[in-house]
Design a protein around this motif. Structure first.
Motif, mmCIF file in Angstrom:
data_model
loop_
_atom_site.group_PDB
_atom_site.id
_atom_site.type_symbol
_atom_site.label_atom_id
_atom_site.label_comp_id
_atom_site.label_asym_id
_atom_site.label_seq_id
_atom_site.Cartn_x
_atom_site.Cartn_y
_atom_site.Cartn_z
ATOM 1 N N ALA A 80 0.844 -1.198 0.000
ATOM 2 C CA ALA A 80 0.000 0.000 0.000
ATOM 3 C C ALA A 80 0.876 1.244 0.000
ATOM 4 C CB ALA A 80 -0.895 0.012 1.242
ATOM 5 N N ARG A 100 0.720 -7.447 -4.082
ATOM 6 C CA ARG A 100 -0.039 -8.203 -3.078
ATOM 7 C C ARG A 100 -0.158 -9.657 -3.503
ATOM 8 N NH1 ARG A 100 -5.032 -4.218 -1.115
ATOM 9 N NH2 ARG A 100 -3.654 -2.547 -0.461
ATOM 10 N N THR A 120 -5.281 7.392 1.914
ATOM 11 C CA THR A 120 -6.223 6.899 0.912
ATOM 12 C C THR A 120 -5.498 6.152 -0.193
ATOM 13 O OG1 THR A 120 -6.358 8.518 -0.897
ATOM 14 C CG2 THR A 120 -7.366 9.164 1.206
ATOM 15 N N GLY A 121 -6.241 5.324 -0.888
ATOM 16 C CA GLY A 121 -5.634 4.583 -1.989
ATOM 17 C C GLY A 121 -6.643 4.244 -3.071
HETATM 18 N N1 SER Z 1 -3.929 1.849 2.937
HETATM 19 C C1 SER Z 1 -5.225 1.755 2.343
HETATM 20 C C2 SER Z 1 -5.358 0.601 1.373
HETATM 21 O O1 SER Z 1 -4.377 0.002 1.016
HETATM 22 C C3 SER Z 1 -5.526 3.039 1.622
HETATM 23 O O2 SER Z 1 -4.505 3.274 0.727
HETATM 24 O O3 SER Z 1 -6.448 0.284 0.983
#
Ligand code: SER
Length: 587
Positions: A39, A67, A227-228
């Motif tokens: 992330a 991931r 946020t992501g």
């Molecule tokens: N850390 C959060 C995610 O990976 C928002 O970036 O969803």
């Protein structure tokens, strides 16, 4: 809008809102308790937890992420191993209201996504952490109909920490409605429904807690925003495609695959495109195929697609033009790909050469057994001896109209896993390919040797440093042993040499390793060393190496010490107060 334009628009938008643009950090995080960068927030973890004062109050980035949790989903329309994440952060500066305002403004005003396509989720409260009422209010105040806001628990709407401890908090997600067709599962559905009608695009984390070593959630003095956005998903939406494979992020790679492919299998082509992209990025950040940690993930994804290449009838070395395509596509945005071009192509080619021999042998073996359905034992043998992932066996079996007994494969896998006494699972978690690992036969041999070497080391340390030396921990993987023991000071170079020499002498003497089963009390009385942390039953195994070493141990061990080769201490360092740590190898 091209993917390039989207990245730039995002960074510009947040720069105009006072955010500093941070460049992507490496896929290999600084935090050793985490294997990969999963992330955008990881490079900011010390700012978010309050340990380090941030040099700026707001930041945004386009972060490379990898991931493995979703690896079994790759091949569908929305999951990837490697992906890019667009993110914005507030370090003790703005909080929920602005985070929500910015997100809606960017999606609706900047990217022109129709507002009625957007749906929302919030944290419903669980485990004494309250429901996120204020997030609901804020969305509603922005004109979102209450019925488009869904509530979920810890599993879906609470984020982090990335490792065992660290900053975390409730989150609120923005989902995009991909189709107006009713739910194919016949439900009255909404975000997170398995029917695929919705896709999550943006996760807004309201970081209010720090999870400490006791597992408690302590409120953070300064609240943060993290946020992501899943960049591949956003790009697919903006380019009006069903998946990122049809966008400019992947299309040239898919076209390259299409030029070579003989057998058409869309999901496999996608997996190849996904994994080769991920492999290039991992190698560019310094990972090489190996049997441990990040190297093992890289090895598994490469071997998986080499196997799939066979199924699709792709030529030998098909990965090279694909890797070149990845470098060409992404090289100016991520210059490390260009700088490491030779390393990338060499590593991929070497792995292909290394694996293809085993693969050929495995395919022969498969042909032999593929006269009837494949039993779990057979599938497991293909896996452990020839490195065939279950999926490859299943694919091959499918071609022949045969079934694979997956359930008993799983049982074999579990049995085996319990036997592989290495602590790697902790870090890998899960069970998809490339995650929880089972050591293959070759590795097991290495582990067995290192295990016997550990006993010799233990005794040698006691002889050189004194009988107070006690084992406090041990961890073995195919490449090294790690041994922790109580001792108050740093060993001198002379002591290290003495210990090494003693172990090598015992190896040279080619001593016999003997195992006896006996009652625990009798074993302890006979002077067998025991590692106090292990729990023993009434009957124990005692391994003796001639009359040099005697330890209670579950084994397995080699039969004679000469099998070990040369023992070398690579590192002697402090592990914790009063405990030293040795890392050693067999050469
Ligand atoms: N850390 C959060 C995610 O990976 C928002 O970036 O969803």
């Amino acid at each position: 809008m091209t993917s390039r334009e989207i990245r730039n628009k995002f960074l510009k938008f947040f720069e105009n809102k006072g955010h500093t643009i941070a460049s992507s950090s490496s896929l290999i995080p600084d935090d050793p308790s985490v294997l990969l960068t999963t992330a955008g927030m990881q490079q900011f973890a010390s700012y978010l937890s309050g340990q380090v004062k941030p040099p700026y109050k707001r930041a945004c980035s386009v972060q490379k992420c990898f991931r493995t949790v979703d690896i079994d989903e790759v091949g569908d329309e929305t999951h990837h191993t490697f992906f890019e994440m667009l993110g914005n952060w507030s370090f003790g500066d703005y909080f929920k209201k602005e985070a929500i305002d910015y997100a809606l403004e960017f999606l609706i005003s900047e990217l022109k996504i129709p507002v009625d396509k957007l749906w929302f989720t919030v944290f419903k409260g669980e485990n004494n952490i309250p429901k996120d009422e204020s997030a609901i209010d804020l969305w509603v105040k922005k004109g979102v109909p209450r019925e488009k806001i869904f509530e979920f628990g810890l599993k879906d709407n609470f984020w982090g920490p990335t490792g065992p401890t660290g900053p975390c908090g409730p989150c609120s997600e923005i989902h995009y409605e991909r189709t107006e067709k009713p739910c194919s599962l016949g439900k009255k559905c909404g975000p997170n429904c398995d029917c695929g009608r919705f896709v999550e695009i943006w996760n807004l984390v309201f970081m209010e807690y720090n999870k400490n070593e006791k597992g408690e959630y302590e409120p953070l003095a300064d609240k943060n925003i993290d946020t992501g956005i899943g960049f591949e998903r956003l790009t697919a939406i903006l380019q009006n495609k069903n998946s990122a494979y049809e966008t400019d992020l992947f299309l040239p790679i898919m076209e390259e695959i299409n030029k070579m492919v003989v057998v058409e299998r869309e999901p496999l082509k996608r997996i190849i495109a996904d994994h080769i992209r991920g492999a290039c990025f991992l190698i560019a950040d310094g990972v090489l195929p190996s049997n441990i940690e990040q190297g093992y993930i890289l090895r598994r994804i490469l071997r998986r697609i080499i196997g799939q290449g066979k199924i699709l009838g792709l030529p030998k070395d098909f990965l090279i033009p694909l890797a070149q395509k990845v470098i060409e596509l992404y090289g100016d945005i991520y210059p490390e790909l260009q700088n490491k071009q030779t390393d990338i192509l060499t590593a991929i080619q070497k792995e292909e050469e290394k694996f293809s021999q085993t693969l050929e042998k495995g395919l022969k073996e498969f042909k032999k057994i593929a006269r009837k359905d494949i039993s779990g034992k057979e599938a497991f043998n293909l896996f452990s001896t020839y490195g065939f992932p279950l999926e490859l066996t299943k694919e091959l079996a499918k071609e022949k109209g045969l079934k694979v007994d997956e359930k008993s494969f799983e049982e074999e896998f579990k049995k085996h896993q319990e036997m592989s006494r290495a602590g790697l699972e902790k870090k890998f978690g899960g069970h998809g390919l490339g995650e929880t690992r089972v050591f293959e036969k070759e590795d097991e041999e290495k582990i067995k040797k290192l295990h016997t070497a550990t006993h010799l080391l233990h005794q040698a340390l006691r002889n050189v440093l004194g009988k107070e030396v006690r084992q406090t921990g041990s961890d073995i993987n195919p490449e090294r042993l790690r041994f922790d023991f109580s001792y108050p000071q740093k060993m001198t170079p002379e002591q290290i040499k003495k210990v090494e020499d003693a172990v090598n002498q015992k190896i040279k003497d080619d001593l016999v390793v003997k195992m006896e089963e006996m009652d625990k009390d009798k074993a302890l009385k006979s002077g067998a060393l025991s590692f106090f942390k292990e729990k023993y039953g009434e009957k124990v195994r005692v391994y003796s190496i001639n009359d040099y070493s005697k330890e209670i141990c579950a084994g397995p061990h080699v039969e004679r010490t000469k099998e070990l080769g040369r023992f070398k201490i690579k590192k002697e360092q402090s592990s914790s107060a009063g405990v030293r740590r040795i890392k050693a190898v067999l050469e």
